[in-house]
Design an enzyme around this catalytic site. Structure first.
Site, PDB file in Angstrom:
ATOM      1  N   ARG A  16       0.810  -1.108   0.072  1.00 33.60           N
ATOM      2  CA  ARG A  16      -0.012  -0.002  -0.090  1.00 33.60           C
ATOM      3  C   ARG A  16       0.858   1.202   0.038  1.00 33.60           C
ATOM      4  O   ARG A  16       0.379   2.142  -0.420  1.00 33.60           O
ATOM      5  CB  ARG A  16      -0.995  -0.003   1.138  1.00 33.60           C
ATOM      6  CG  ARG A  16      -2.021  -1.076   1.180  1.00 33.60           C
ATOM      7  CD  ARG A  16      -2.922  -1.110   2.305  1.00 33.60           C
ATOM      8  NE  ARG A  16      -2.212  -2.063   3.361  1.00 33.60           N
ATOM      9  CZ  ARG A  16      -2.755  -2.289   4.367  1.00 33.60           C
ATOM     10  NH1 ARG A  16      -4.046  -1.976   4.785  1.00 33.60           N
ATOM     11  NH2 ARG A  16      -1.926  -3.212   5.249  1.00 33.60           N
ATOM     12  N   LYS A  23       8.995  -0.608   5.070  1.00 33.71           N
ATOM     13  CA  LYS A  23       7.943   0.379   5.323  1.00 33.71           C
ATOM     14  C   LYS A  23       8.778   1.047   6.672  1.00 33.71           C
ATOM     15  O   LYS A  23       8.502   2.279   7.073  1.00 33.71           O
ATOM     16  CB  LYS A  23       6.996  -0.226   5.601  1.00 33.71           C
ATOM     17  CG  LYS A  23       5.600   0.632   6.308  1.00 33.71           C
ATOM     18  CD  LYS A  23       4.566   0.269   6.180  1.00 33.71           C
ATOM     19  CE  LYS A  23       4.045  -0.885   7.050  1.00 33.71           C
ATOM     20  NZ  LYS A  23       2.525  -1.376   7.081  1.00 33.71           N
ATOM     21  N   GLN A  75      12.102 -13.379   9.084  1.00 31.23           N
ATOM     22  CA  GLN A  75      10.947 -13.909   8.469  1.00 31.23           C
ATOM     23  C   GLN A  75      11.156 -14.030   7.063  1.00 31.23           C
ATOM     24  O   GLN A  75      11.062 -13.078   6.281  1.00 31.23           O
ATOM     25  CB  GLN A  75       9.709 -13.230   8.791  1.00 31.23           C
ATOM     26  CG  GLN A  75       8.429 -13.845   8.480  1.00 31.23           C
ATOM     27  CD  GLN A  75       7.246 -12.984   8.368  1.00 31.23           C
ATOM     28  OE1 GLN A  75       7.330 -11.610   8.488  1.00 31.23           O
ATOM     29  NE2 GLN A  75       6.009 -13.650   8.776  1.00 31.23           N
ATOM     30  N   THR A  81       1.009 -11.476  10.223  1.00 32.20           N
ATOM     31  CA  THR A  81       1.621 -11.258  11.665  1.00 32.20           C
ATOM     32  C   THR A  81       1.732 -12.378  12.552  1.00 32.20           C
ATOM     33  O   THR A  81       2.660 -12.412  13.484  1.00 32.20           O
ATOM     34  CB  THR A  81       0.811 -10.201  12.529  1.00 32.20           C
ATOM     35  OG1 THR A  81      -0.682 -10.469  12.231  1.00 32.20           O
ATOM     36  CG2 THR A  81       0.637  -8.974  11.622  1.00 32.20           C
ATOM     37  N   GLU A 157     -10.550  -8.857  11.565  1.00 31.31           N
ATOM     38  CA  GLU A 157      -9.807  -7.991  10.623  1.00 31.31           C
ATOM     39  C   GLU A 157     -10.792  -7.262   9.787  1.00 31.31           C
ATOM     40  O   GLU A 157     -12.046  -7.700   9.375  1.00 31.31           O
ATOM     41  CB  GLU A 157      -9.024  -8.740   9.649  1.00 31.31           C
ATOM     42  CG  GLU A 157      -7.605  -9.130  10.574  1.00 31.31           C
ATOM     43  CD  GLU A 157      -7.232  -7.959  11.226  1.00 31.31           C
ATOM     44  OE1 GLU A 157      -6.493  -7.120  10.542  1.00 31.31           O
ATOM     45  OE2 GLU A 157      -7.094  -7.809  12.508  1.00 31.31           O
ATOM     46  N   ARG A 302      20.744  22.225   9.053  1.00 24.70           N
ATOM     47  CA  ARG A 302      20.663  20.797   8.985  1.00 24.70           C
ATOM     48  C   ARG A 302      21.607  19.988   9.704  1.00 24.70           C
ATOM     49  O   ARG A 302      21.985  20.662  10.571  1.00 24.70           O
ATOM     50  CB  ARG A 302      21.370  20.697   7.477  1.00 24.70           C
ATOM     51  CG  ARG A 302      20.366  21.512   6.436  1.00 24.70           C
ATOM     52  CD  ARG A 302      21.034  21.477   5.111  1.00 24.70           C
ATOM     53  NE  ARG A 302      21.677  20.311   4.382  1.00 24.70           N
ATOM     54  CZ  ARG A 302      22.619  20.337   3.508  1.00 24.70           C
ATOM     55  NH1 ARG A 302      22.906  21.497   2.964  1.00 24.70           N
ATOM     56  NH2 ARG A 302      23.059  19.194   3.079  1.00 24.70           N
ATOM     57  N   ASN A 355      32.170  25.035   0.440  1.00 23.00           N
ATOM     58  CA  ASN A 355      32.874  23.900   1.124  1.00 23.00           C
ATOM     59  C   ASN A 355      33.134  22.779   0.295  1.00 23.00           C
ATOM     60  O   ASN A 355      33.842  21.926   0.921  1.00 23.00           O
ATOM     61  CB  ASN A 355      31.737  23.368   2.234  1.00 23.00           C
ATOM     62  CG  ASN A 355      30.660  23.267   1.865  1.00 23.00           C
ATOM     63  OD1 ASN A 355      30.136  23.707   0.666  1.00 23.00           O
ATOM     64  ND2 ASN A 355      29.969  22.416   2.443  1.00 23.00           N
ATOM     65  N   TYR A 356      32.801  22.857  -1.102  1.00 25.33           N
ATOM     66  CA  TYR A 356      32.889  21.591  -1.961  1.00 25.33           C
ATOM     67  C   TYR A 356      33.722  21.938  -2.954  1.00 25.33           C
ATOM     68  O   TYR A 356      33.258  22.794  -3.788  1.00 25.33           O
ATOM     69  CB  TYR A 356      31.640  20.938  -2.108  1.00 25.33           C
ATOM     70  CG  TYR A 356      31.461  19.599  -3.042  1.00 25.33           C
ATOM     71  CD1 TYR A 356      32.040  18.471  -2.618  1.00 25.33           C
ATOM     72  CD2 TYR A 356      30.885  19.726  -4.185  1.00 25.33           C
ATOM     73  CE1 TYR A 356      32.423  17.403  -3.329  1.00 25.33           C
ATOM     74  CE2 TYR A 356      30.804  18.456  -5.251  1.00 25.33           C
ATOM     75  CZ  TYR A 356      31.753  17.321  -4.549  1.00 25.33           C
ATOM     76  OH  TYR A 356      31.663  16.295  -5.400  1.00 25.33           O
TER      77      TYR A 356
END
Ligand code: UD1
Ligand code: CA
Length: 422
Positions: A16, A23, A75, A81, A157, A302, A355-356
């Site tokens: 989903r 997830k 699993q 479940t 359910e 950040r 900085n880069y």
């Protein structure tokens, strides 16, 4: 007191969510969902945490590689479940205590609710205890079915509910505490005879009741912590609720958040007393801000940013992986990346650290009391001594500061850097 362990279910494929990422690694408030569940477990007394992983197991384990208290259980196939819990049979076959079972997709869990669940289980001497929630919209959740006397009969359910059962508003947020032996005995009786053809943990609860054991459901879960995240839409709702919690706690700690709806603060951020967060500020990652600062509007802080006290960071100021000492001012349009900025440094409008260099990220160090005029580019690696003065519009590299005459070490006289122009 009985020994207690916890099993966290985190193996499922999330169709989903339409995602390739496991997830439980999707983030809420800047942290993976699973992190919140583990935190809640750590706040109640548990001796071991088993996390059942399957889909994307390596990614989950890697992201939590410093969680030394976790025992990972594989699993191989996601058959439901109930099956996921059964994967812990081997390590728990001789365990005679209590087993808490939680889902990794429930980041809004509060440890207080677990404490209530545990207390109820102990005072009722039940074989299983569930914490339930009453929702205005129970769609999607397993329903708690009770008899005319209010005794729990089972969990049905959503997909398997009769129209009558669909109207039940009391749901199962998947906060369970079991007598371990009875749990595994019950799971042996669970069959995948349902719409999804899965082994349901909820059927184990129904079996425990049907076989005459005491099962208690305590309505202890607030609606806003009941949510299991099954879709991106639910992820956004969970994020919103988490954001409110994070900000609520900060405000209780003495932080002013001028417009909470237009501010986003990471769960890992720490902010000191009397600091004001102006609207449209975005604070992401592990960020520490001191006392009496003024941050924003439109500031972007950040990961790895540490800000002292009495610092002002204004409009479109971005700071990453840098430490700013007390009294720093960067009011307008700055980028401060991988830098150490000394006390009371003023960073003029539009000044940035470069900085880069295309290959690697380099650090900039600006000493105490420096003045950086507007529109300066500080090309890293760069060290500016205390009290340096950088004229507006200057491009400063380490070579250009050396050309202007390096000061003896420790000298703090103001030095004017200008020249290369742009
Ligand atoms: C489950 C409950 C439902 C409850 C809801 C609360 C069951 C059968 N249903 O439904 O009653 O209202 O949670 O949010 O338990 N998982 C595995 N292995 C599997 C399947 C799932 O580890 O084989 C994990 C998932 O990663 C997830 C958790 O178990 O973290 C719950 O699974 P999910 O498919 O989300 O169950 P729901 O349909 O939400
Ligand atoms: Ca779920």
């Amino acid at each position: 007191m009985a020994e207690r362990v916890v099993i966290v279910l985190a193996a499922g494929v999330s169709s989903r969510m339409n995602t390739l990422l496991p997830k439980v690694l999707h983030e809420v408030g800047g942290r993976p969902m699973l992190a919140y569940v583990l935190d809640a477990c750590r706040k109640v007394d548990v001796t071991r945490i088993y996390v059942v992983v399957g889909f994307g197991a390596d990614q989950v384990r890697e992201q939590f590689s410093d969680a030394e208290d976790v025992v990972w259980v594989q699993q191989a196939e996601q058959l439901g479940t109930g099956h996921a819990v059964l994967c812990c049979r081997e390590p728990l076959k001789d365990f005679d205590g209590q087993t808490l079972v939680l889902c990794g997709d429930g980041p809004l869990i509060r440890d207080k609710t677990l404490t209530t669940l545990i207390a109820k289980h102990q005072s009722e001497h039940s074989a299983a205890t569930l914490a339930t929630a009453v929702l205005d919209n129970p769609a999607g959740y397993g329903r708690i079915v009770r008899d005319a006397y209010g005794n729990m009969q089972g969990i049905v359910e959503d997909a398997d509910c009769t129209p009558e059962q669909l109207a039940v508003r009391e749901v199962n947020p998947s906060y369970y505490l079991f007598n371990n032996r009875i749990l595994f005995e019950a799971l042996d009786h669970v069959k995948p005879d349902n719409v999804k053809k899965e082994y349901y943990l909820t059927d184990a609860v129904s079996w425990i009741i049907a076989s005459g054991h005491k099962v208690v459901a305590v309505t202890a879960v607030r609606p806003e912590e009941a949510m299991g995240v099954n879709s991106r839409a639910q992820l956004s709702v969970a994020s919103k609720i988490m954001q409110q919690r994070i900000q609520q706690e900060l405000m209780e700690n003495g932080v002013t958040i001028v417009d909470p709806d237009n501010t986003w603060i990471d769960a890992r951020a720490q902010i000191g007393q009397d600091t004001v967060i102006e609207p449209f500020t975005y604070i992401h990652g592990v960020v520490k801000i001191g006392k009496s600062c003024r941050i924003g509007p439109f500031a972007y802080l950040r990961h790895g940013t540490v800000v002292g006290d009495d610092v002002v960071l204004g409009v479109f100021t971005e700071v990453k992986n840098s430490s700013l000492a007390d009294g720093v001012r960067a009011r307008h349009h700055s980028y401060i990346g991988d830098a150490t900025i000394g006390r009371s440094v003023n960073i003029g409008a539009g000044s940035i650290t470069a900085n880069y260099d295309g290959q690697q990220v380099n650090r900039t160090s600006v000493g105490d009391g420096c003045y950086i005029g507007s529109g300066a580019i500080l090309i890293a690696p760069l060290v500016l001594k205390d009290g340096s003065h950088v004229n507006a519009g200057t491009v400063v590299s380490q070579e250009s500061t050396n050309e202007l005459g390096e000061q003896p070490a420790g000298q703090t006289n103001a030095k004017s850097v200008s020249g290369t122009g742009r």
